[in-house]
Design a protein around this motif. Sequence first.
Motif, short mmCIF file in Angstrom:
data_model
loop_
_atom_site.label_atom_id
_atom_site.label_comp_id
_atom_site.label_asym_id
_atom_site.label_seq_id
_atom_site.Cartn_x
_atom_site.Cartn_y
_atom_site.Cartn_z
N THR A 102 0.88 -1.17 0.00
CA THR A 102 0.00 0.00 0.00
C THR A 102 0.91 1.21 0.00
O THR A 102 1.80 1.32 0.85
N VAL A 103 0.72 2.11 -0.95
CA VAL A 103 1.52 3.33 -1.04
C VAL A 103 0.59 4.50 -1.31
O VAL A 103 -0.14 4.49 -2.31
N ARG A 104 0.60 5.50 -0.43
CA ARG A 104 -0.24 6.67 -0.59
C ARG A 104 0.62 7.93 -0.54
O ARG A 104 1.60 7.99 0.21
N LEU A 105 0.22 8.91 -1.35
CA LEU A 105 0.92 10.19 -1.40
C LEU A 105 0.02 11.27 -0.81
O LEU A 105 -1.11 11.46 -1.27
N TYR A 106 0.55 11.98 0.19
CA TYR A 106 -0.19 13.03 0.87
C TYR A 106 0.49 14.39 0.69
O TYR A 106 1.72 14.47 0.52
N LEU A 107 -0.30 15.45 0.74
CA LEU A 107 0.19 16.82 0.86
C LEU A 107 -0.01 17.23 2.31
O LEU A 107 -1.11 17.10 2.85
#
Length: 354
Positions: A256-261
Amino acid sequence: MRLRTVLATLTAGLAAATSLTAAGPASANPPPGHACSRSVLLDRFSDVLDKTTYDGTFVGNFSALAVDRDGSIAALEDRSSLFRLDPKTLRPKSAVHLADEKGADLDSEGLVVDVPRARPRSGGGTSTGTLLITSETEPSIRRYSPDGRILDRLPVPPALLVAPAGRATANQTFEGLTLLPGGRTLLASMEEPISGDAKDLVRFQTWTRTKGDHFRLGAQYAYRIDAGLGVPEVQATPDGRLLVLERGFTAGVGNTVRLYLADLRHATDTSGIENLTGQPGVRPIEKTLLTDVAACPSLGATAKQPQPNPLLDNIEGMTITGRDRTGRLKVLLVSDDNQNAAQTTRFYYLRVRV
């Protein structure tokens, strides 16, 4: 690094076949089918370096990326080597071995190219800026010359040291490293919570630059992670916010890989708080989901182990390489293959609207 495994460790026995895609120029306006979300486009990916060697050194195990002063890509291995890659082909131009003060290898995870020590030389073989590099074992941050000599070592808060010296767990410490715009503030992200803190709160530590390019301890902030995930990388955007990667792994399912600001502006300085337990009055860093990488188009990628999307692997490094014509940030990601036949060294070319 050896990331958190939610279930039992996956037995690696798959063949080491490598899938390739061209690393050529991306379209200035990728088709809608390349959208991962409303904020993120995937231009392409490249497996060109998977299971290769350079000058007798294995190329892989990548934990961090940075743009060097001459435009080349500095790529850090977590096994104490730093490569300089051609920005167009990704082919290595040079490799530098890193060590601690006693000559021992590092568990090198975070990378910043800092103050230039010499003018860029086209076609040269070494970095043109000094290097700030973390190691997870203590943890530590050292400043190196382009040829790998130690120039300085930064202070670390006692609580962030690995137990029994502190309250951190080995291989779960300084994974991400970034320099905020202006070059005055350095930020490192812990991958996992320390003992005594809530299970979903990790600490981001800052340092302030002083005379002679030394750094003193600065503010510290809490960042709330998603369940089962940790923070392998963080990068400052040109406006002072942060791109934050969160990542986890489940055997038999995949990554699982998520990109956040993320935005530091209203977060509480937690440097004086012994235990972070979600107490009232403590504001974590605000974060907004940009994309779950599993939602990106696979673009023909293949995986050597089960994955929710065959594009996915153990993504661990990230850097911002510029902007496109529409103002989106050009973001380069890389996966750490752990020198494992069941994993792939893969580069991902994203366009991110923040």
